[in-house]
Design an enzyme around this catalytic site. Structure first.
Site, PDB file in Angstrom:
ATOM      1  N   LYS A  11       0.821  -1.218   0.000  1.00 43.76           N
ATOM      2  CA  LYS A  11       0.000   0.000   0.000  1.00 43.76           C
ATOM      3  C   LYS A  11       0.858   1.272   0.000  1.00 43.76           C
ATOM      4  CE  LYS A  11      -3.981  -2.196   2.321  1.00 43.76           C
ATOM      5  NZ  LYS A  11      -4.939  -2.091   3.468  1.00 43.76           N
ATOM      6  N   TYR A  51     -12.398  -2.149  -3.509  1.00 44.79           N
ATOM      7  CA  TYR A  51     -12.852  -2.307  -2.119  1.00 44.79           C
ATOM      8  C   TYR A  51     -14.375  -2.194  -1.988  1.00 44.79           C
ATOM      9  CZ  TYR A  51      -8.283  -2.481   0.260  1.00 44.79           C
ATOM     10  OH  TYR A  51      -7.054  -2.862   0.755  1.00 44.79           O
ATOM     11  N   ASN A 114      -1.962   0.301   6.730  1.00 43.68           N
ATOM     12  CA  ASN A 114      -1.384  -0.917   7.300  1.00 43.68           C
ATOM     13  C   ASN A 114      -0.552  -1.724   6.299  1.00 43.68           C
ATOM     14  OD1 ASN A 114      -3.488  -1.860   5.795  1.00 43.68           O
ATOM     15  ND2 ASN A 114      -4.589  -2.850   7.464  1.00 43.68           N
ATOM     16  N   HIS A 117      -2.228  -5.441   1.559  1.00 42.63           N
ATOM     17  CA  HIS A 117      -3.517  -6.115   1.366  1.00 42.63           C
ATOM     18  C   HIS A 117      -3.246  -7.558   0.984  1.00 42.63           C
ATOM     19  CE1 HIS A 117      -7.485  -7.192  -0.180  1.00 42.63           C
ATOM     20  NE2 HIS A 117      -6.818  -7.781  -1.167  1.00 42.63           N
ATOM     21  N   GLU A 128      -9.715 -10.903  -7.474  1.00 40.63           N
ATOM     22  CA  GLU A 128      -8.772  -9.787  -7.269  1.00 40.63           C
ATOM     23  C   GLU A 128      -7.575  -9.890  -8.219  1.00 40.63           C
ATOM     24  OE1 GLU A 128      -9.934  -9.057  -2.558  1.00 40.63           O
ATOM     25  OE2 GLU A 128      -7.886  -9.658  -3.068  1.00 40.63           O
TER      26      GLU A 128
HETATM   27  N1  UDP Z   1      -9.672  -0.569   7.491  1.00 40.22           N
HETATM   28  C1  UDP Z   1      -9.759   0.646   8.160  1.00 40.22           C
HETATM   29  N2  UDP Z   1     -10.411   0.680   9.369  1.00 40.22           N
HETATM   30  C2  UDP Z   1     -10.961  -0.431   9.928  1.00 40.22           C
HETATM   31  C3  UDP Z   1     -10.893  -1.657   9.246  1.00 40.22           C
HETATM   32  C4  UDP Z   1     -10.241  -1.689   8.021  1.00 40.22           C
HETATM   33  O1  UDP Z   1      -9.264   1.670   7.673  1.00 40.22           O
HETATM   34  O2  UDP Z   1     -11.534  -0.335  11.028  1.00 40.22           O
HETATM   35  C5  UDP Z   1      -8.969  -0.621   6.193  1.00 40.22           C
HETATM   36  C6  UDP Z   1      -7.574  -1.251   6.308  1.00 40.22           C
HETATM   37  O3  UDP Z   1      -6.702  -0.600   5.396  1.00 40.22           O
HETATM   38  C7  UDP Z   1      -7.851  -2.683   5.901  1.00 40.22           C
HETATM   39  C8  UDP Z   1      -8.895  -2.491   4.795  1.00 40.22           C
HETATM   40  O4  UDP Z   1      -9.702  -1.427   5.275  1.00 40.22           O
HETATM   41  O5  UDP Z   1      -6.671  -3.336   5.467  1.00 40.22           O
HETATM   42  C9  UDP Z   1      -9.757  -3.696   4.478  1.00 40.22           C
HETATM   43  O6  UDP Z   1     -10.324  -4.162   5.683  1.00 40.22           O
HETATM   44  P1  UDP Z   1     -10.392  -5.721   6.018  1.00 40.22           P
HETATM   45  O7  UDP Z   1     -11.299  -5.875   7.185  1.00 40.22           O
HETATM   46  O8  UDP Z   1     -10.697  -6.487   4.768  1.00 40.22           O
HETATM   47  O9  UDP Z   1      -8.898  -6.025   6.535  1.00 40.22           O
HETATM   48  P2  UDP Z   1      -7.701  -6.865   5.858  1.00 40.22           P
HETATM   49  O10 UDP Z   1      -8.319  -7.994   5.077  1.00 40.22           O
HETATM   50  O11 UDP Z   1      -6.931  -5.890   4.992  1.00 40.22           O
HETATM   51  O12 UDP Z   1      -6.874  -7.341   7.023  1.00 40.22           O
HETATM   52 MG    MG Z   2      -9.799  -7.948   3.641  1.00 33.50          MG
END
Ligand code: UDP
Ligand code: MG
Length: 140
Positions: A11, A51, A114, A117, A128
């Site tokens: 990212k 997303y 974070n 992805h 994807e």
């Molecule tokens: N995210 C965020 N706030 C939250 C949860 C998720 O900004 O409370 C963002 C974060 O960048 C995350 C992405 O949305 O990686 C997708 O969320 P997901 O729950 O799918 O997490 P991941 O699969 O990336 O661990």
């Molecule tokens: Mg996810």
């Protein structure tokens, strides 16, 4: 366990801090092969489509802005149980909860920014990968 492919994204927070190589080393050390990779700059619309599953979540707009804020590196990782293995190497979504040694524990700045992805299931991995790569770009 079968050989799988999964979609990974390094990212903008991580490309900005020049962490692509350090993150790729984590994948390779875990036995994941980077079989396709390109650095691109998403528009907010392209990030939003990717997303879309999170469209109703409160963080969606901020997430799309962030994903379009700088270059990303999109990748296909291949290996035994690659989808789950990549999720392990990434660590929990919130870096405060991520296990020591994981990418997010070491590099993530916040729950939103974070660093990586990773696809979460075989169906989403296939969708994807197809969003970013053509069959011709997947040489194994
Ligand atoms: N995210 C965020 N706030 C939250 C949860 C998720 O900004 O409370 C963002 C974060 O960048 C995350 C992405 O949305 O990686 C997708 O969320 P997901 O729950 O799918 O997490 P991941 O699969 O990336 O661990
Ligand atoms: Mg996810």
């Amino acid at each position: 366990m079968a050989t799988e492919r999964t979609l990974s994204i390094i990212k903008p927070d991580a490309t900005k801090r020049n962490l692509t190589g350090k993150i790729n080393a984590k994948f390779e050390d875990a036995g994941l092969r980077i079989i396709a990779q390109k650095r691109i700059h998403l528009t907010k619309e392209q990030a939003g489509k990717f997303y879309e599953v999170h469209a109703s979540r409160p963080f969606y707009d901020e997430l799309c802005e962030f994903m379009a804020s700088g270059p990303v590196v999109v990748q296909v990782l291949e290996g035994e149980g690659a989808i789950g293995k990549n999720r392990e190497v990434m660590g929990a979504t919130n870096p405060a909860d991520a296990a020591p040694g994981t990418i997010r524990a070491e590099f993530a700045e916040s729950v939103g920014e974070n660093s990586v992805h990773g696809s979460d299931a075989p169906e989403t991995a296939a969708e994807e990968i197809a969003y970013y790569f053509s069959g011709l770009e997947l040489v194994g």
